[in-house]
Design a protein around this motif. Structure first.
Motif, PDB file in Angstrom:
ATOM      1  N   UNK A 141      36.934 132.142 -14.623  1.00 19.08           N
ATOM      2  CA  UNK A 141      37.060 131.020 -15.472  1.00 19.08           C
ATOM      3  C   UNK A 141      38.552 130.781 -15.141  1.00 19.08           C
ATOM      4  N   UNK A 142      39.578 131.491 -14.824  1.00 15.85           N
ATOM      5  CA  UNK A 142      40.782 131.169 -15.287  1.00 15.85           C
ATOM      6  C   UNK A 142      41.476 129.850 -14.101  1.00 15.85           C
ATOM      7  N   UNK A 143      41.213 129.777 -13.246  1.00 16.06           N
ATOM      8  CA  UNK A 143      41.131 128.774 -12.990  1.00 16.06           C
ATOM      9  C   UNK A 143      41.191 127.323 -13.887  1.00 16.06           C
ATOM     10  N   UNK A 144      40.180 127.645 -14.915  1.00 19.40           N
ATOM     11  CA  UNK A 144      39.389 126.576 -15.376  1.00 19.40           C
ATOM     12  C   UNK A 144      39.996 126.394 -16.547  1.00 19.40           C
ATOM     13  N   UNK A 145      41.435 126.816 -16.959  1.00 19.16           N
ATOM     14  CA  UNK A 145      41.802 127.532 -18.196  1.00 19.16           C
ATOM     15  C   UNK A 145      43.400 126.359 -18.418  1.00 19.16           C
ATOM     16  N   UNK A 146      43.411 125.619 -19.277  1.00 21.25           N
ATOM     17  CA  UNK A 146      45.036 125.506 -19.636  1.00 21.25           C
ATOM     18  C   UNK A 146      45.040 125.456 -20.495  1.00 21.25           C
ATOM     19  N   UNK A 147      46.803 125.781 -21.143  1.00 22.65           N
ATOM     20  CA  UNK A 147      47.072 125.962 -22.850  1.00 22.65           C
ATOM     21  C   UNK A 147      47.615 124.871 -23.017  1.00 22.65           C
ATOM     22  N   UNK A 148      48.019 124.458 -24.219  1.00 27.52           N
ATOM     23  CA  UNK A 148      49.239 123.325 -24.953  1.00 27.52           C
ATOM     24  C   UNK A 148      49.289 123.274 -26.030  1.00 27.52           C
ATOM     25  N   UNK A 149      49.920 122.974 -26.929  1.00 26.29           N
ATOM     26  CA  UNK A 149      50.323 123.526 -28.438  1.00 26.29           C
ATOM     27  C   UNK A 149      49.928 122.127 -29.133  1.00 26.29           C
ATOM     28  N   UNK A 150      49.955 122.163 -30.429  1.00 29.53           N
ATOM     29  CA  UNK A 150      50.060 121.277 -31.139  1.00 29.53           C
ATOM     30  C   UNK A 150      50.210 119.623 -30.816  1.00 29.53           C
ATOM     31  N   UNK A 151      51.420 119.574 -30.224  1.00 29.81           N
ATOM     32  CA  UNK A 151      51.713 118.329 -30.168  1.00 29.81           C
ATOM     33  C   UNK A 151      51.039 117.692 -29.088  1.00 29.81           C
ATOM     34  N   UNK A 152      50.774 118.056 -28.314  1.00 33.19           N
ATOM     35  CA  UNK A 152      49.977 117.230 -27.244  1.00 33.19           C
ATOM     36  C   UNK A 152      48.288 117.511 -27.419  1.00 33.19           C
ATOM     37  N   UNK A 153      47.796 117.820 -28.565  1.00 31.37           N
ATOM     38  CA  UNK A 153      46.198 117.224 -29.044  1.00 31.37           C
ATOM     39  C   UNK A 153      46.469 115.999 -29.204  1.00 31.37           C
ATOM     40  N   UNK A 154      46.895 114.909 -29.301  1.00 31.55           N
ATOM     41  CA  UNK A 154      46.254 113.911 -29.416  1.00 31.55           C
ATOM     42  C   UNK A 154      45.909 112.399 -28.404  1.00 31.55           C
ATOM     43  N   UNK A 155      47.084 113.419 -26.983  1.00 32.82           N
ATOM     44  CA  UNK A 155      46.647 112.279 -25.925  1.00 32.82           C
ATOM     45  C   UNK A 155      44.909 113.790 -25.926  1.00 32.82           C
ATOM     46  N   UNK A 156      45.146 114.645 -25.428  1.00 31.89           N
ATOM     47  CA  UNK A 156      44.295 115.594 -25.037  1.00 31.89           C
ATOM     48  C   UNK A 156      42.487 115.082 -26.268  1.00 31.89           C
ATOM     49  N   UNK A 157      42.513 114.891 -27.155  1.00 31.21           N
ATOM     50  CA  UNK A 157      41.915 114.244 -27.303  1.00 31.21           C
ATOM     51  C   UNK A 157      40.977 113.154 -26.768  1.00 31.21           C
ATOM     52  N   UNK A 158      41.942 112.222 -26.810  1.00 32.49           N
ATOM     53  CA  UNK A 158      41.765 110.403 -26.257  1.00 32.49           C
ATOM     54  C   UNK A 158      41.020 111.797 -24.560  1.00 32.49           C
ATOM     55  N   UNK A 159      41.453 112.230 -23.643  1.00 35.35           N
ATOM     56  CA  UNK A 159      40.606 112.722 -22.544  1.00 35.35           C
ATOM     57  C   UNK A 159      39.963 113.448 -22.131  1.00 35.35           C
ATOM     58  N   UNK A 160      39.455 113.607 -23.568  1.00 40.57           N
ATOM     59  CA  UNK A 160      38.001 114.624 -23.725  1.00 40.57           C
ATOM     60  C   UNK A 160      36.792 113.840 -23.661  1.00 40.57           C
ATOM     61  N   UNK A 161      37.096 112.701 -24.940  1.00 38.78           N
ATOM     62  CA  UNK A 161      36.285 111.793 -25.314  1.00 38.78           C
ATOM     63  C   UNK A 161      35.945 110.590 -23.783  1.00 38.78           C
ATOM     64  N   UNK A 162      37.736 110.487 -22.909  1.00 43.92           N
ATOM     65  CA  UNK A 162      36.976 109.941 -21.767  1.00 43.92           C
ATOM     66  C   UNK A 162      36.814 111.346 -20.766  1.00 43.92           C
ATOM     67  N   UNK A 163      36.018 111.937 -20.164  1.00 42.74           N
ATOM     68  CA  UNK A 163      35.522 112.796 -19.591  1.00 42.74           C
ATOM     69  C   UNK A 163      36.444 113.745 -18.816  1.00 42.74           C
ATOM     70  N   UNK A 164      37.867 112.898 -18.974  1.00 46.49           N
ATOM     71  CA  UNK A 164      38.494 114.263 -18.093  1.00 46.49           C
ATOM     72  C   UNK A 164      38.904 115.227 -17.969  1.00 46.49           C
ATOM     73  N   UNK A 165      38.529 116.308 -19.156  1.00 47.16           N
ATOM     74  CA  UNK A 165      39.373 117.369 -19.003  1.00 47.16           C
ATOM     75  C   UNK A 165      37.735 118.750 -18.369  1.00 47.16           C
TER      76      UNK A 165
END
Length: 329
Positions: A296-320
């Motif tokens: 599953x390694x290629x399907x995992x990405x790491x982020x920090x707390x600061x990146x979460x607000x943008x990532x939240x928009x992405x997952x709701x848009x089906x982009x993760x």
């Protein structure tokens, strides 16, 4: 003693914002176990909590994050010792109570699970709520009679967190998996996880709609809902079952009674939030025995707390794609 957390707040105009802040430990909610968090995950529900969607968060300021893994810092419960590795999913943590987007959390001991042997805290969050939900679905389908020789199992939303892990788990358990996705660019990744075939979502939905369609699937795991669930129910083989666990495609269900009264199809609801302790223990044990983290390694990405607000928009848009891990420290 303070710690870092992503603090989500709502202003007088209703605008939701999230910023990293230093929090005093005295602000943590009541609970009998305090955990130093190593990893948290990003799930669709987290996206809603960070953007104010769905009315999931009622009280602000708030710390979101519906799952996390780490080590016990303090414990007033004999089941958990200081330094023990634990994982938490569900129980409305991250919604009604402060969750995992922080360096520290305090929770009820009943909500935790000891980390199974063979899994690190990072592994546990690759699995996370998505993987637990996937395994709960497989367990329920097998309890309903599903076996690997029954035929193809359809997994919808297959490029997402639950869908991709369900694909990997089913394949490892010997099932033939058809992965349905609206993102054809992820076909190779899904085949690498074990999908035997790829079903294009648009083609699936555009096929002529009938009250009862050709029987194709022995069973299905559906995280989409809406039109996709309505259509796949009409294609399940006699005596088959569908595990319904999400509503990324809407909460509606347009179907009819024929799949149920002519083919004996069973629709199984999967809730991962309020699962009893023993059921969660069993799911995590089977995950530790089955799931191939390295595949599953290629399907995992790491982020920090600061990146979460943008990532939240992405997952709701089906982009993760796959799983997004959050490292609070």
């Amino acid at each position: 003693m303070g710690f870092r957390a992503l603090l989500t707040d709502r202003d007088a105009d209703g605008k939701i914002t999230s910023t990293v802040a230093d929090i005093d430990e005295a602000r943590l909610p009541e609970g009998n176990v305090t955990v130093d968090i190593d990893w948290a995950g990003l799930n669709y529900k987290d996206g809603l909590c960070l953007t104010g969607g769905g009315g999931l968060v009622r009280n602000y300021p708030h710390v979101a994050g519906i799952d996390f893994a780490g080590t016990v810092r303090q414990s007033a419960d004999e089941r958990y010792a200081v330094g023990q590795a634990v994982v938490l999913t569900g129980w409305r943590v991250g919604e009604a109570q402060w969750g995992g987007y922080a360096e520290r959390a305090r929770v009820n001991a009943d909500w935790l699970v000891p980390l199974p042997e063979g899994l690190s805290t990072r592994d546990a969050m690759i699995v996370g709520t998505a993987g637990v939900t996937a395994m709960l679905s497989i367990n329920r389908l097998e309890a309903a009679g599903l076996t690997p020789d029954a035929g193809e199992v359809l997994v919808t939303g297959a490029a997402g967190g639950v869908g991709s892990i369900a694909t990997a788990l089913l394949a490892k358990l010997g099932y033939s998996v058809a992965a349905l996705s609206g993102r054809p660019q992820h076909a190779d990744a899904l085949k690498a996880l074990g999908a035997a075939s790829i079903v294009d979502r648009n083609e699936f939905l555009e096929a002529p709609d009938k009250p009862l369609e050709s029987a194709r699937w022995a069973a299905a795991i559906d995280s989409v809902g809406g039109k996709v669930l309505g259509k796949l129910l009409k294609q399940v083989k006699y005596g088959g079952a569908v595990a319904s666990l999400g509503n990324a495609g809407g909460i509606g269900l347009d179907t009819n009674v024929l799949p149920f009264i002519l083919r004996g199809v069973t629709l199984i609801g999967i809730d991962s939030v309020m699962q009893p302790y023993a059921t969660r223990i069993a799911a995590w044990k089977r995950i530790a025995e089955t799931f191939d983290i390295s595949a599953y390694g290629d399907l995992v990405r790491e982020i920090g707390l600061e990146e979460l607000p943008d990532a939240a928009e992405q997952i709701l848009a089906g982009q993760i794609k796959g799983r997004l891990l959050v490292k609070p420290r």
